[in-house]
Design a protein around this motif. Structure first.
Motif, PDB file in Angstrom:
ATOM      1  N   SER A 168       0.788  -1.244   0.000  1.00  0.00           N
ATOM      2  CA  SER A 168       0.000   0.000   0.000  1.00  0.00           C
ATOM      3  C   SER A 168       0.822   1.297   0.000  1.00  0.00           C
ATOM      4  O   SER A 168       0.605   2.160   0.862  1.00  0.00           O
ATOM      5  CB  SER A 168      -0.961   0.010   1.197  1.00  0.00           C
ATOM      6  N   ASN A 219       2.198   5.016  -1.585  1.00  0.00           N
ATOM      7  CA  ASN A 219       1.445   6.154  -2.104  1.00  0.00           C
ATOM      8  C   ASN A 219       1.915   6.510  -3.504  1.00  0.00           C
ATOM      9  O   ASN A 219       3.113   6.583  -3.766  1.00  0.00           O
ATOM     10  CB  ASN A 219       1.596   7.333  -1.156  1.00  0.00           C
ATOM     11  N   HIS A 254       8.186   1.062   3.811  1.00  0.00           N
ATOM     12  CA  HIS A 254       7.305   0.114   3.120  1.00  0.00           C
ATOM     13  C   HIS A 254       7.871  -1.304   3.118  1.00  0.00           C
ATOM     14  O   HIS A 254       7.253  -2.222   2.584  1.00  0.00           O
ATOM     15  CB  HIS A 254       7.083   0.560   1.670  1.00  0.00           C
ATOM     16  N   HIS A 296      -3.588  -1.503  -1.200  1.00  0.00           N
ATOM     17  CA  HIS A 296      -4.451  -0.348  -0.938  1.00  0.00           C
ATOM     18  C   HIS A 296      -3.659   0.928  -1.240  1.00  0.00           C
ATOM     19  O   HIS A 296      -3.296   1.686  -0.332  1.00  0.00           O
ATOM     20  CB  HIS A 296      -4.891  -0.393   0.529  1.00  0.00           C
ATOM     21  N   TYR A 319      -9.064   9.699   4.811  1.00  0.00           N
ATOM     22  CA  TYR A 319      -8.559   8.340   5.007  1.00  0.00           C
ATOM     23  C   TYR A 319      -9.567   7.432   5.731  1.00  0.00           C
ATOM     24  O   TYR A 319      -9.748   6.272   5.363  1.00  0.00           O
ATOM     25  CB  TYR A 319      -7.282   8.494   5.831  1.00  0.00           C
ATOM     26  N   ASP A 347     -11.474   3.947   4.487  1.00  0.00           N
ATOM     27  CA  ASP A 347     -11.332   2.650   5.143  1.00  0.00           C
ATOM     28  C   ASP A 347     -12.681   2.066   5.563  1.00  0.00           C
ATOM     29  O   ASP A 347     -12.850   0.843   5.591  1.00  0.00           O
ATOM     30  CB  ASP A 347     -10.377   2.742   6.343  1.00  0.00           C
ATOM     31  N   TYR A 391      -4.942  -6.583   7.865  1.00  0.00           N
ATOM     32  CA  TYR A 391      -4.368  -5.306   7.439  1.00  0.00           C
ATOM     33  C   TYR A 391      -2.923  -5.266   7.918  1.00  0.00           C
ATOM     34  O   TYR A 391      -2.679  -5.088   9.114  1.00  0.00           O
ATOM     35  CB  TYR A 391      -5.112  -4.132   8.082  1.00  0.00           C
ATOM     36  N   VAL A 416      -0.196  -3.288   8.365  1.00  0.00           N
ATOM     37  CA  VAL A 416       0.094  -1.844   8.401  1.00  0.00           C
ATOM     38  C   VAL A 416       0.830  -1.559   9.718  1.00  0.00           C
ATOM     39  O   VAL A 416       0.535  -2.182  10.739  1.00  0.00           O
ATOM     40  CB  VAL A 416      -1.222  -1.020   8.348  1.00  0.00           C
TER      41      VAL A 416
HETATM   42  N1  ARG Z   1      -1.032   4.292   2.122  1.00  0.00           N
HETATM   43  C1  ARG Z   1      -0.962   4.227   3.552  1.00  0.00           C
HETATM   44  C2  ARG Z   1       0.398   4.717   4.043  1.00  0.00           C
HETATM   45  O1  ARG Z   1       1.354   4.761   3.285  1.00  0.00           O
HETATM   46  C3  ARG Z   1      -1.147   2.833   4.092  1.00  0.00           C
HETATM   47  C4  ARG Z   1      -2.515   2.265   3.846  1.00  0.00           C
HETATM   48  C5  ARG Z   1      -2.869   1.290   4.903  1.00  0.00           C
HETATM   49  N2  ARG Z   1      -4.126   0.608   4.657  1.00  0.00           N
HETATM   50  C6  ARG Z   1      -5.326   1.039   5.007  1.00  0.00           C
HETATM   51  N3  ARG Z   1      -6.351   0.298   4.684  1.00  0.00           N
HETATM   52  N4  ARG Z   1      -5.507   2.160   5.625  1.00  0.00           N
HETATM   53  O2  ARG Z   1       0.501   5.033   5.220  1.00  0.00           O
END
Ligand code: ARG
Length: 595
Positions: free
Chosen positions: A130, A132, A141, A167, A330, A334, A352, A354
């Motif tokens: 996920s 950006n 990451h 994501h 955000y 979600d 998830y 994360v």
């Molecule tokens: N793109 C987000 C980041 O770089 C992480 C996404 C995590 N997933 C979610 N479903 N919120 O922090």
């Protein structure tokens, strides 16, 4: 579809069942189902400890109860299980040599090494990586990508239907800025083909664009204004704006794919489900939440409040579904995502992967989904958090200049370091082979260092330690595996044919130890799939490699005294090699043939 084989029950399971049956015969009915507490032991093959805690409940002495369980066990197993009473009421249990060899034969005969599919019927989303869009992947990451990929592979192996989801952050306010900048500077160079410094350049071109646009945004108020208006145009679906956005997304995804391929991670664009894909549901989700009374308007924003979630000043911290200016962020995405996954994808397990700092966010998202009835007891939602990757000295990981560490550079340095390490040993690899093996070792080292640390802990990114041939490292495991392969290559058939096991052959202590460890492979995988803790598999593989070394020091294979002995030992080599290879594969780590 991979062939699904009936699993080979581990000797530990079989032994546990036998003890449970014996307990059933001697205990009152209300205690008959108690856990026999059977574990591996260094006193015997297994130890059963249930008598200690159960004796009190029936007013007996632990040793007396253990004695009667032992008697029942001996009777039921007809001497097929060695049973000895020890200490205050332990039962030391020893399986027969024949049972051990039969187990080696059964696992070796099966393409899945006798591993079952206990996760069958579980439709599981593994969301990971996920990154950006329009930003470069950095060290932050690394863990989500590595851990997520390993979990996806492990769960798939255990029979789960795994749906990988990337994501992507592809819908933020930064796009107005980027698109406006491109409009103003039609000659800007940001595509891979604009740069000719190879794959690594692909990733940085877009990042350069981002930095230029950001700099102007921060210093030029008039540009910033136009950029903000441009986001509105984008989110309203203006076709010309969307066209540039699509190009930015596609170009970024190309750059991410370079990293995924370099890392050997199983993500492709097929798994992309960026934040933008939920845009269409946001109005509906907000309306549903408000109607149900789960979200309320507070200071013009649509918010969900929670008992016990408060800020430093004691005032409640809400989950903001819709900002007072009408925009969604955000959290709204979600909420739409979890509703979509449960309602439309019919998921029953949601993972998830994360970083741990987002724990509160997921707690609030899950709690809201529960109140809405989207998340029910039939569905498991887990925030699979993880600790940080730290730089030298356990400090935050930064470049010398204090910037973020680019992921591609980090991985590249690991490969260089692994190559140097391999070159310190005498080897017969051709230059091309050395390239391949250095890549496998370097990437394997990074992944293993990450996965072998308990997930929630931080760890220090220390290349010297990671690529070492000694200690609990990926390189050590890969190397142990190449040693097994080199033994097998020396056989007349090159070790191709699976060796025929004689179950009535003798069994040396180090053979027994190695065979019993191989037998723990399936239960270890089952445990990892439940606990989502890949470090347990790492620890297991490390023990297996060490047990192999002890076996090989004590038991000659190619020069064994009899054909029967050699065949049995070859089988142990084959089974251990296959188990190491498969275990590493499930962690996403390749196994070089030689190194
Ligand atoms: N793109 C987000 C980041 O770089 C992480 C996404 C995590 N997933 C979610 N479903 N919120 O922090």
């Amino acid at each position: 579809m991979s062939p699904v084989s009936p699993d080979v029950r581990s000797l530990e399971d079989v032994t546990r069942d036998a003890v449970a049956r014996a307990m059933g015969a001697v205990l009152p009915p209300e205690l008959a189902d108690a856990d026999p507490v059977v574990r591996r032991s260094d006193r015997a093959d297994f130890q059963a400890n249930a008598a200690l805690s159960l004796a009190k409940k029936i007013g007996a002495k632990p040793r007396e109860l253990a004695e009667s369980i032992a008697t029942a066990l001996r009777e039921q197993t007809g001497g097929q299980l060695g049973v000895e009473l020890a200490g205050p009421g332990f039962l030391n249990l020893t399986v027969t040599d024949e049972a051990v060899w039969s187990q080696v034969a059964a696992r070796l005969a099966d393409d899945r090494l006798g591993v079952g599919t206990p996760q069958l019927g579980r439709r599981t989303v593994v969301e990971y990586s996920s990154p950006n869009i329009a930003k470069e992947m950095h060290v932050g990451h690394l863990r989500t990508t590595i851990i997520g990929d390993a979990l996806a592979r492990l769960l798939e192996n255990q029979g789960a239907e795994v749906i990988r989801q990337n994501h992507l952050g592809d819908w933020g306010t930064q796009f107005g800025m980027l698109i406006q900048y491109l409009d103003d500077h039609p000659d800007a160079k940001w595509r891979a083909e604009d740069l000719d410094d190879g794959d690594l350049g692909t990733v940085s071109a877009l990042d350069g664009l981002y930095k230029l646009a950001r700099a102007q945004f921060d210093t030029d108020a008039e540009f910033a204004d136009r950029a903000r208006r441009r986001v509105v145009t984008l989110q309203a679906g203006d076709e010309a704006t969307l066209a540039v956005w699509r190009e930015l997304v596609a170009e970024s995804e190309k750059a991410f794919q370079v990293i995924y391929d370099y890392l050997g991670v199983s993500l492709t664009t097929e798994h992309s489900a960026g934040e933008s894909s939920y845009n269409q549901y946001l109005d509906g989700v907000a309306a549903e939440l408000e109607q149900a009374g789960v979200a309320v308007i507070s200071d013009g924003a649509l918010c969900v409040f929670f008992d016990g979630i408060t800020g430093a000043d004691g005032s409640p911290v809400p989950l903001i579904v819709r900002k007072s200016d009408g925009g969604y962020g955000y959290a709204a995405t979600d909420l739409a995502t979890i509703r979509y996954r449960i309602r439309d994808l019919k998921i029953n397990r949601l993972l998830y992967v994360v970083g741990s700092p987002q724990a509160l966010h997921f707690r609030m998202v899950f709690e809201t989904a529960r109140r809405m009835g989207w998340l029910t007891d039939e569905v498991e939602a887990v925030h699979v958090g993880f600790g940080n990757v730290l730089g030298p000295g356990g400090k935050p990981f930064k470049t010398r200049a204090g910037g973020t560490v680019r992921l591609i550079e980090l991985l590249d340095s690991a490969v260089q370091r692994a190559r140097a390490e391999i070159e310190t040993k005498p080897h017969t690899l051709s230059p091309e082979e050395l390239e391949t093996v250095a890549h496998q070792a370097g990437i394997g080292a990074v992944k293993y260092a990450d996965l072998s640390t308990s997930r929630t802990k931080d760890y220090t990114f220390d290349l010297d330690r990671m690529v070492s041939f000694n200690g609990n490292t990926g390189v050590y495991l890969q190397y142990a595996n190449t040693r097994i392969r080199s033994i097998l290559r020396k056989l007349p058939d090159g070790g191709e044919e699976r060796s025929k096991v004689s179950a009535d052959g003798p069994l040396a202590p180090s053979e027994r130890a190695l065979a019993l460890l191989n037998d723990q492979f399936a239960p270890t995988l089952t445990e990892v799939a439940e606990t989502l803790e890949p470090h347990r598999l790492c620890g297991y593989l490390f023990s297996l490699a060490k047990a192999f070394t002890e076996f090989y020091e004590a038991c000659p294979v190619l020069t064994a005294e009899t054909d029967e002995l050699r065949a049995n030992r070859v089988a142990l080599c084959q089974l251990t090699g296959a188990t190491l290879t498969e275990g590493l594969r499930l962690l996403g780590i390749p196994s070089p043939e030689r190194m």
